[in-house]
Design an enzyme around this catalytic site. Structure first.
Site, PDB file in Angstrom:
ATOM      1  NE  ARG A  91     -12.946   4.672  18.945  1.00  0.00           N
ATOM      2  CZ  ARG A  91     -13.073   4.207  17.708  1.00  0.00           C
ATOM      3  NH1 ARG A  91     -13.942   3.266  17.452  1.00  0.00           N
ATOM      4  NH2 ARG A  91     -12.331   4.671  16.734  1.00  0.00           N
ATOM      5  CG  HIS A 114      -9.350 -11.641  14.629  1.00  0.00           C
ATOM      6  ND1 HIS A 114      -9.581 -10.393  14.089  1.00  0.00           N
ATOM      7  CD2 HIS A 114      -8.150 -12.056  14.144  1.00  0.00           C
ATOM      8  CE1 HIS A 114      -8.555 -10.068  13.319  1.00  0.00           C
ATOM      9  NE2 HIS A 114      -7.676 -11.042  13.337  1.00  0.00           N
TER      10      HIS A 114
HETATM   11  C1  GRF Z   1     -16.441 -12.951  10.654  1.00  0.00           C
HETATM   12  O1  GRF Z   1     -15.611 -13.523   9.695  1.00  0.00           O
HETATM   13  C2  GRF Z   1     -15.658 -12.591  11.880  1.00  0.00           C
HETATM   14  O2  GRF Z   1     -14.499 -13.329  12.036  1.00  0.00           O
HETATM   15  C3  GRF Z   1     -15.317 -11.141  11.661  1.00  0.00           C
HETATM   16  O3  GRF Z   1     -16.409 -10.611  10.948  1.00  0.00           O
HETATM   17  C4  GRF Z   1     -17.026 -11.637  10.194  1.00  0.00           C
HETATM   18  C5  GRF Z   1     -18.501 -11.534  10.433  1.00  0.00           C
HETATM   19  O4  GRF Z   1     -19.238 -12.372   9.562  1.00  0.00           O
HETATM   20  N1  GRF Z   1     -15.102 -10.496  12.924  1.00  0.00           N
HETATM   21  P1  GRF Z   1     -20.807 -12.531   9.748  1.00  0.00           P
HETATM   22  O5  GRF Z   1     -21.423 -11.123   9.692  1.00  0.00           O
HETATM   23  O6  GRF Z   1     -21.063 -13.198  11.066  1.00  0.00           O
HETATM   24  O7  GRF Z   1     -21.254 -13.358   8.593  1.00  0.00           O
END
Ligand code: GRF
Length: 206
Positions: free
Chosen positions: A70, A114
């Site tokens: 990583r 998140h």
């Molecule tokens: C979002 O719901 C975010 O909260 C999570 O991943 C998702 C990404 O969605 N971390 P997108 O690719 O921006 O449509």
């Protein structure tokens, strides 16, 4: 008066890219003084990359192939980011946990979104976790990234009600609606130099 510097963003993605789109639209509308220098994906087929290309934003496919671990992958990411002279790294659905190599290279300059009200429901499937727990409200959180998973200083949160008929899909939809407003707002605050971090606390300057 000295002219305000334009904030240089990099957006890291793995999937659909609706949050990327919201940030692109907000910059295009003149709401944020920022430029997206590049969109980086660890998934070559992420739809987010098509969105970036459509808007003429440089894209970098950065797969996790041939790296010892990583930290080695992250060292290569840091090089890409440095070459674009990035001020702020935006994780918009980037499905990889960052090592200290990334976090230390951009202290208080990496943001994540998140789909829950942190510190509740960290990690994967946050909407499922919220439904299983039976909470009446959930939402989304934009936070700075630190060494943990979904643990860094909280910048902004938005709340959505959880209805008894909600499914993972309907709840996700409601949360995403809020995300698309919240994430550009957080980026704007950063670009304006209005986020002051002291320990765990983020103060929003007037
Ligand atoms: C979002 O719901 C975010 O909260 C999570 O991943 C998702 C990404 O969605 N971390 P997108 O690719 O921006 O449509």
């Amino acid at each position: 008066m000295a002219e305000k510097l334009t904030c240089r963003l990099a957006v890291l993605v793995s999937g659909n890219g609706t949050n990327l789109q919201a940030i692109i639209d907000s910059i295009a509308a003149g709401e944020i003084n920022a430029v997206i220098t590049c969109v980086i994906s660890n998934q070559p087929n992420a739809f987010a990359m098509q969105r970036a290309r459509q808007h003429g934003i440089p894209t970098v496919i950065h797969e996790n192939i041939g790296f010892a671990d990583r930290r080695a992958y992250d060292a290569a990411t840091v090089e890409i980011l440095r070459s674009h002279q990035v001020n702020l790294v935006v994780l918009a659905g980037f499905m990889r946990i960052l090592s200290d190599v990334m976090v230390d290279a951009f202290p208080h300059a990496i943001m994540n979104i998140h789909p829950a009200l942190l510190p509740a429901f960290q990690g994967l499937h946050a909407q499922r976790q919220a439904l299983d727990y039976g909470v009446r409200f959930s939402g989304c959180t934009v936070h700075f990234v630190d060494g943990g998973t979904d643990t860094g200083p909280i910048i902004l949160q938005a709340v959505v009600p959880v209805d008894q008929d909600d499914t993972e899909e309907t709840l996700s939809h409601k949360i995403q609606h809020e995300e698309h407003r919240l994430f550009p707002t957080a980026v704007k605050l950063f670009a304006e130099g209005r986020l002051q971090v002291t320990g765990r606390s983020v103060r929003i300057l007037p």
